[in-house]
Motif scaffolding. Structure first.
Motif, PDB file in Angstrom:
ATOM      1  N   SER A   8       0.543  -0.919  -0.193  1.00 30.57           N
ATOM      2  CA  SER A   8       0.532   0.133   0.083  1.00 30.57           C
ATOM      3  C   SER A   8       0.508   1.366  -0.475  1.00 30.57           C
ATOM      4  CB  SER A   8      -1.202   0.412   1.572  1.00 30.57           C
ATOM      5  OG  SER A   8      -1.730   1.704   1.547  1.00 30.57           O
ATOM      6  N   PHE A   9       0.695   2.212  -1.186  1.00 26.93           N
ATOM      7  CA  PHE A   9       1.227   3.284  -0.938  1.00 26.93           C
ATOM      8  C   PHE A   9       0.702   3.665   0.506  1.00 26.93           C
ATOM      9  CE2 PHE A   9       3.122   1.793  -4.306  1.00 26.93           C
ATOM     10  CZ  PHE A   9       4.325   2.332  -4.756  1.00 26.93           C
ATOM     11  N   HIS A  11      -2.190   6.426   0.195  1.00 31.78           N
ATOM     12  CA  HIS A  11      -2.379   7.543  -0.144  1.00 31.78           C
ATOM     13  C   HIS A  11      -4.256   8.177   0.811  1.00 31.78           C
ATOM     14  CE1 HIS A  11      -0.448   8.302  -3.627  1.00 31.78           C
ATOM     15  NE2 HIS A  11      -0.473   6.394  -3.866  1.00 31.78           N
ATOM     16  N   ARG A  48       4.311   1.868   1.488  1.00 35.97           N
ATOM     17  CA  ARG A  48       5.850   2.329   0.795  1.00 35.97           C
ATOM     18  C   ARG A  48       5.744   3.510   1.980  1.00 35.97           C
ATOM     19  NH1 ARG A  48       9.259   3.935  -1.397  1.00 35.97           N
ATOM     20  NH2 ARG A  48       9.483   4.461  -3.640  1.00 35.97           N
ATOM     21  N   HIS A  50       7.300   7.518   2.273  1.00 36.71           N
ATOM     22  CA  HIS A  50       7.172   8.374   0.899  1.00 36.71           C
ATOM     23  C   HIS A  50       6.851   9.691   2.191  1.00 36.71           C
ATOM     24  CE1 HIS A  50       5.858   7.148  -2.759  1.00 36.71           C
ATOM     25  NE2 HIS A  50       7.124   7.182  -2.790  1.00 36.71           N
ATOM     26  N   GLN A  55       1.008  10.412   1.818  1.00 38.85           N
ATOM     27  CA  GLN A  55       0.816   9.509   1.536  1.00 38.85           C
ATOM     28  C   GLN A  55       1.659   8.611   3.138  1.00 38.85           C
ATOM     29  OE1 GLN A  55       3.292   7.699  -1.937  1.00 38.85           O
ATOM     30  NE2 GLN A  55       2.532   9.670  -2.195  1.00 38.85           N
ATOM     31  N   SER A 207      10.442  -4.258  -7.529  1.00 33.52           N
ATOM     32  CA  SER A 207       9.529  -3.332  -7.860  1.00 33.52           C
ATOM     33  C   SER A 207       8.877  -3.511  -9.472  1.00 33.52           C
ATOM     34  CB  SER A 207       8.654  -1.456  -7.194  1.00 33.52           C
ATOM     35  OG  SER A 207       9.906  -1.343  -8.174  1.00 33.52           O
ATOM     36  N   SER A 247       7.128  -7.064  -7.142  1.00 40.85           N
ATOM     37  CA  SER A 247       5.187  -6.247  -7.105  1.00 40.85           C
ATOM     38  C   SER A 247       4.601  -5.986  -8.227  1.00 40.85           C
ATOM     39  CB  SER A 247       5.701  -4.655  -6.603  1.00 40.85           C
ATOM     40  OG  SER A 247       6.471  -4.662  -5.346  1.00 40.85           O
ATOM     41  N   THR A 312       0.000  -4.620  -5.482  1.00 43.76           N
ATOM     42  CA  THR A 312      -0.076  -3.135  -5.396  1.00 43.76           C
ATOM     43  C   THR A 312      -2.070  -3.257  -5.404  1.00 43.76           C
ATOM     44  OG1 THR A 312      -0.273  -2.334  -7.312  1.00 43.76           O
ATOM     45  CG2 THR A 312       1.563  -2.446  -6.365  1.00 43.76           C
TER      46      THR A 312
END
Length: 340
Positions: A8-9, A11, A48, A50, A55, A207, A247, A312
């Motif tokens: 999971s990013f 967001h 993830r 960032h 995020q 990835s 990924s 993802t």
């Protein structure tokens, strides 16, 4: 057989159509999704990292909380940008989170991806040498120190008048978690960095983006990267067998919701271009009926080489729908590919 997890990013955006309107939403829902994935029989929950973005950013509170709420699933990152890290403090945080989870952390680290701001790590108080403008060498030096710290050897001279009694000899950072050193992964963007990861005794995390080093399809180049990693690993005696993850964006269309979100959305071609002046290739995504996905994924050379597949997920669609996405892959696709 493959280990199957999600990536999971994290967001979040204050938009009425988003299930994650705030940072609190995405953090709490990430824990819930890890629980749901464990209940479905998935093997990993990865997040993830960032900075300067809406995020997920600081991973260790999230990993510790997810570790306290689950009992079996692996908990990891993909990836922590080492340019922003203090290896000493990171070793303590990682040790504590790993102990809370019962030894389930799988930490992906790297130099990081393109940033939201210019040289963001400098705002964190870190500098790079004049001959290292991207911070890549600084990231490697910090990584080497982190790996040494995680081995658990004493290195600090104890005070002759400590506040509390010390064990004999030089002191190490505490808390120390045995085995965590073998669960560090390097996010490699090129064949050369994959080889370096093998030399350092780190697992390989690859990835959907890598340097374009031959013009071949993404999955072919990624498979070559994995083989180069394993060939280098065989030259060293690290004392454990390495793992390799890739990924992918894979969406099985099994109901009307899936058709609404993803029918016709699968990008069937790799994308080639430049990122930070480097020629790069971004792997295709997959969306289709289960039988179609099984046929397409069976020809993915990199997936065949890897032992772990990270899916993802569109986290802004909420926990229930993302659990459905995972369940569809685990139930309708994975058995047909021999992953289950």
């Amino acid at each position: 057989m493959k280990r199957i997890g999600f990536l999971s990013f994290g967001h979040w955006t204050p938009h009425p159509d988003s299930a994650t309107q705030s940072a609190a939403d995405v953090l709490l829902q990430s824990i819930d999704l890890a629980q749901a994935a464990e209940d479905l029989g998935a093997d990993g929950a990865y997040f993830r990292v960032h900075h300067f973005a809406r995020q997920l950013a600081s991973p260790f509170p999230l990993l510790a909380a997810a570790g306290a709420k689950t009992s079996r699933i692996e908990l990891g990152t993909g990836v922590i940008d080492m340019r922003y890290e203090n290896p000493m403090y990171m070793a303590e945080d990682a040790g504590a989170a790993d102990l809370i989870s019962g030894g389930r952390l799988q930490l992906g680290i790297s130099r990081g991806s393109p940033e939201q701001v210019v040289d963001g790590w400098r705002y964190f108080g870190y500098q790079a040498a004049e001959d290292d403008p991207s911070g890549a060498q600084a990231a490697r030096q910090k990584t080497e120190l982190l790996l040494t710290l995680l081995e658990g050897a004493g290195f600090a001279e104890p005070s002759p008048r400590p506040m509390f009694p010390n064990p004999p000899g030089l002191l190490r950072l505490e808390p120390h978690s045995e085995g965590l050193r073998e669960r560090i992964w390097w996010g490699a963007g090129s064949d050369a960095t994959a080889v370096w990861a093998a030399q350092q005794g780190m697992n390989l995390m690859s990835s959907t983006l890598k340097d374009d080093e031959s013009g071949e399809p993404f999955h072919v180049q990624q498979a070559k990267q994995i083989r180069a990693f394993r060939e280098e690993w065989a030259k060293h005696d690290h004392g454990f067998e390495p793992r390799v993850s890739v990924s992918r964006s894979i969406f099985a269309i099994v109901d009307d919701r899936d058709r609404r979100y993803f029918l016709g959305s699968g990008d069937r071609d790799d994308q080639f271009g430049y990122i930070d002046s480097t020629r790069s290739v971004f792997g295709r995504s997959y969306a289709g009926e289960p039988d179609e996905l099984i046929d397409e994924l069976a020809h993915d050379e990199a997936i065949a080489e890897a032992d772990t597949v990270l899916l993802t997920v569109p986290n802004q669609l909420g926990v229930d729908y993302n659990a459905h996405v995972l369940e569809a892959i685990l139930t309708h696709v994975a058995p047909g590919l021999g992953w289950r």
